[in-house]
Scaffold this active site. Sequence first.
Site, short mmCIF file in Angstrom:
data_model
loop_
_atom_site.label_atom_id
_atom_site.label_comp_id
_atom_site.label_asym_id
_atom_site.label_seq_id
_atom_site.Cartn_x
_atom_site.Cartn_y
_atom_site.Cartn_z
N GLU A 4 0.77 -1.03 0.08
CA GLU A 4 -0.17 -0.11 -0.07
C GLU A 4 0.82 1.25 -0.03
O GLU A 4 1.72 1.27 0.99
CB GLU A 4 -0.91 0.10 1.12
CG GLU A 4 -1.80 1.11 1.40
CD GLU A 4 -2.73 0.93 2.59
OE1 GLU A 4 -3.90 1.76 2.85
OE2 GLU A 4 -2.46 -0.05 3.50
N ASP A 8 -4.64 9.89 9.47
CA ASP A 8 -3.22 9.45 9.78
C ASP A 8 -2.94 10.07 11.14
O ASP A 8 -3.26 11.32 11.59
CB ASP A 8 -2.43 9.79 8.87
CG ASP A 8 -2.52 9.08 7.53
OD1 ASP A 8 -2.96 7.96 7.71
OD2 ASP A 8 -2.75 9.65 6.55
#
Length: 266
Positions: free
Chosen positions: A47, A58
Amino acid sequence: MSKIKDYFQTRTSKTVFVPFFTLGDPTYEASVAYGKAILDNGADILELGIPFSDPVADGPVIQRAVARALKNPFSFDQIFETTKAIHLHRPEKPLVYLTYFNPIYHCGIQTFLDRAKDSGIVGLVIPDLPFDTEESETLFKELSKRDMDLIHLITPATTKKRIGALRKTSSGFIYYVTSFGVTGERREFSVDLEERIKSLKAALQLPICAGFGISTPDQAAQIAHYADGIIIGSAIQRIIEENGTNIAACQKALETYSSSIRNSFP
């Protein structure tokens, strides 16, 4: 059949390893070297993060990685060229992008997908794209035309009704968020994680890959008993943060870590 679906159906191991890192951290040249090191040492599906100025899903480690990456001149040409270089090293292993919707929209959906596929990308994870929108349905249709996958995230807060509705625009695998909050390394996971993953797999009839917080071989080994895949990002990104400007040292550290995760699976 999508490459991801084919990979899960023909895999030789019970659990797949899906590592993540941000392209361009600290340089795009280094990203190629790090991608190769990870693919050669246990990764099944890789990924790749497209750096974006507002990475809302994130945690601090990946936020810092994005900030470092964005110090480099950004261009889609650079993103796709770097991706293709990684892909050509191990073309049998699927690559997916984790990206926010803004870069796709800015590039143009069809242009982005055509160039991504040409670079070796076979699926997208888009944390800020709700599944029940016109954009999601349009993107799913365009991806399907190209035998590419739209990989949705499901969290512990996702209702059964929404999980059922997700089936219409889900493919490849489900990215199951193991805990509340943003990405980052954690020490413990909920006691009912196994039950929830098994329930999701039965409901959606797709492989379930668990991510958010997994960082150690022991954690990976525990969850690998019932998840189809283990996604690890922050721990990979921390290695790059600590060693990234020394490419040789970072490659070695990534090789050692990736092998330790792969070897932990039952």
